[in-house]
Design a protein around this motif. Structure first.
Motif, PDB file in Angstrom:
ATOM      1  N   UNK A   1       5.838  23.376  21.264  1.00 21.42           N
ATOM      2  CA  UNK A   1       7.130  23.599  21.898  1.00 21.42           C
ATOM      3  C   UNK A   1       8.218  22.732  21.293  1.00 21.42           C
ATOM      4  N   UNK A   2       7.852  21.538  20.801  1.00 18.73           N
ATOM      5  CA  UNK A   2       8.813  20.615  20.191  1.00 18.73           C
ATOM      6  C   UNK A   2       8.354  20.274  18.781  1.00 18.73           C
ATOM      7  N   UNK A   3       9.301  19.971  17.928  1.00 16.06           N
ATOM      8  CA  UNK A   3       8.973  19.687  16.531  1.00 16.06           C
ATOM      9  C   UNK A   3       8.104  18.449  16.353  1.00 16.06           C
ATOM     10  N   UNK A   4       8.196  17.464  17.247  1.00  9.88           N
ATOM     11  CA  UNK A   4       7.379  16.257  17.098  1.00  9.88           C
ATOM     12  C   UNK A   4       5.886  16.562  17.209  1.00  9.88           C
ATOM     13  N   UNK A   5       5.537  17.684  17.832  1.00  6.11           N
ATOM     14  CA  UNK A   5       4.127  18.050  17.989  1.00  6.11           C
ATOM     15  C   UNK A   5       3.505  18.480  16.661  1.00  6.11           C
ATOM     16  N   UNK A   6       4.344  18.809  15.677  1.00  2.00           N
ATOM     17  CA  UNK A   6       3.843  19.112  14.337  1.00  2.00           C
ATOM     18  C   UNK A   6       3.170  17.896  13.711  1.00  2.00           C
ATOM     19  N   UNK A   7       3.505  16.719  14.204  1.00  2.00           N
ATOM     20  CA  UNK A   7       2.902  15.483  13.695  1.00  2.00           C
ATOM     21  C   UNK A   7       1.381  15.549  13.775  1.00  2.00           C
TER      22      UNK A   7
ATOM     23  N   UNK B   1      -2.356  22.483  25.836  1.00  2.00           N
ATOM     24  CA  UNK B   1      -1.865  23.063  24.592  1.00  2.00           C
ATOM     25  C   UNK B   1      -2.932  22.933  23.507  1.00  2.00           C
ATOM     26  N   UNK B   2      -2.945  23.876  22.584  1.00  2.00           N
ATOM     27  CA  UNK B   2      -3.941  23.852  21.511  1.00  2.00           C
ATOM     28  C   UNK B   2      -3.743  22.672  20.575  1.00  2.00           C
ATOM     29  N   UNK B   3      -2.500  22.216  20.368  1.00  2.00           N
ATOM     30  CA  UNK B   3      -2.276  21.088  19.467  1.00  2.00           C
ATOM     31  C   UNK B   3      -2.917  19.818  20.006  1.00  2.00           C
ATOM     32  N   UNK B   4      -3.164  19.779  21.319  1.00  2.00           N
ATOM     33  CA  UNK B   4      -3.810  18.607  21.907  1.00  2.00           C
ATOM     34  C   UNK B   4      -5.253  18.456  21.419  1.00  2.00           C
ATOM     35  N   UNK B   5      -5.858  19.550  20.985  1.00  2.00           N
ATOM     36  CA  UNK B   5      -7.210  19.465  20.427  1.00  2.00           C
ATOM     37  C   UNK B   5      -7.216  18.567  19.191  1.00  2.00           C
ATOM     38  N   UNK B   6      -6.222  18.720  18.329  1.00  2.00           N
ATOM     39  CA  UNK B   6      -6.121  17.863  17.141  1.00  2.00           C
ATOM     40  C   UNK B   6      -5.913  16.425  17.579  1.00  2.00           C
ATOM     41  N   UNK B   7      -5.061  16.245  18.556  1.00  2.00           N
ATOM     42  CA  UNK B   7      -4.789  14.920  19.110  1.00  2.00           C
ATOM     43  C   UNK B   7      -6.085  14.267  19.588  1.00  2.00           C
TER      44      UNK B   7
ATOM     45  N   UNK C   1      -3.352  10.855  25.929  1.00  2.00           N
ATOM     46  CA  UNK C   1      -4.480  11.627  26.453  1.00  2.00           C
ATOM     47  C   UNK C   1      -5.339  10.804  27.411  1.00  2.00           C
ATOM     48  N   UNK C   2      -4.700   9.886  28.132  1.00  2.00           N
ATOM     49  CA  UNK C   2      -5.450   8.990  29.018  1.00  2.00           C
ATOM     50  C   UNK C   2      -6.292   9.763  30.028  1.00  2.00           C
ATOM     51  N   UNK C   3      -5.719  10.748  30.680  1.00  2.00           N
ATOM     52  CA  UNK C   3      -6.433  11.493  31.727  1.00  2.00           C
ATOM     53  C   UNK C   3      -7.673  12.178  31.148  1.00  2.00           C
ATOM     54  N   UNK C   4      -7.518  12.818  30.008  1.00  2.00           N
ATOM     55  CA  UNK C   4      -8.649  13.496  29.380  1.00  2.00           C
ATOM     56  C   UNK C   4      -9.765  12.511  29.062  1.00  2.00           C
ATOM     57  N   UNK C   5      -9.409  11.387  28.439  1.00  2.00           N
ATOM     58  CA  UNK C   5     -10.438  10.441  28.021  1.00  2.00           C
ATOM     59  C   UNK C   5     -11.016   9.647  29.183  1.00  2.00           C
TER      60      UNK C   5
END
Length: 164
Positions: free
Chosen positions: A11-17, A76-82, A142-146
């Protein structure tokens, strides 16, 4: 560019990081693996094998993403990379931290049985891995996930009463 944004729920360009960091990590991994097959002096062969390994690793990673996307609850799918970046950084960091801790305690391969040395090394690495997983996960948002991942893992190894 629109397809890429839609595919990874950006949704935002910073997520391309995260896509960029993931590709850098994949490229570095394929390069290190290609060095196992070809020497530095054969640049063309190294490049071709690097491309083949990169493509295979990319396919494997995308396959793993598709399987874990159903299992893990991410928005979001980009969170998988994260998440994968957090696992990679945590694994490397726990090994990096465990070595000096073992030396600080005074444990070496010379003054302890090699089997005991490696068991202690793995136990200390495991302890720091758990701590670093939460800390680095927090740094990557990703604190909640981990934290949920950590609780689930600790319950499986028998720490139920400490977590409830």
């Amino acid at each position: 560019m629109k397809k890429l944004k839609e595919r990874w729920d950006i949704e935002s360009n910073w997520q391309f990081l995260f896509l960029f960091l993931g590709l850098i990590g994949l490229t570095y991994s394929s390069y290190k693996l290609s060095l196992l097959f070809v020497e530095h002096s054969h640049i063309l062969y190294l490049f071709v094998i690097n491309l083949i390994i990169f493509f295979l690793l990319l396919k494997l990673t995308l396959y793993i993403f598709s399987k874990l996307e159903k299992k893990w609850e991410v928005s979001y799918r980009w969170e998988m990379i994260n998440i994968f970046l957090v696992f990679a950084i945590t694994g490397s960091s726990s090994v990096f931290i465990s070595k000096p801790i073992i030396k600080l305690i005074g444990i070496t391969k010379e003054n302890l049985s090699p089997v005991l040395y490696w068991i202690l090394y793995i136990v200390i690495g495991f302890i720091f891995y758990q701590i670093l997983l939460i800390c680095i996960g927090w740094l990557f948002g990703q604190y909640k996930f981990f934290w949920n991942f950590e609780k689930k893992m600790l319950r499986r190894i028998g720490f139920k009463r400490f977590l409830d």
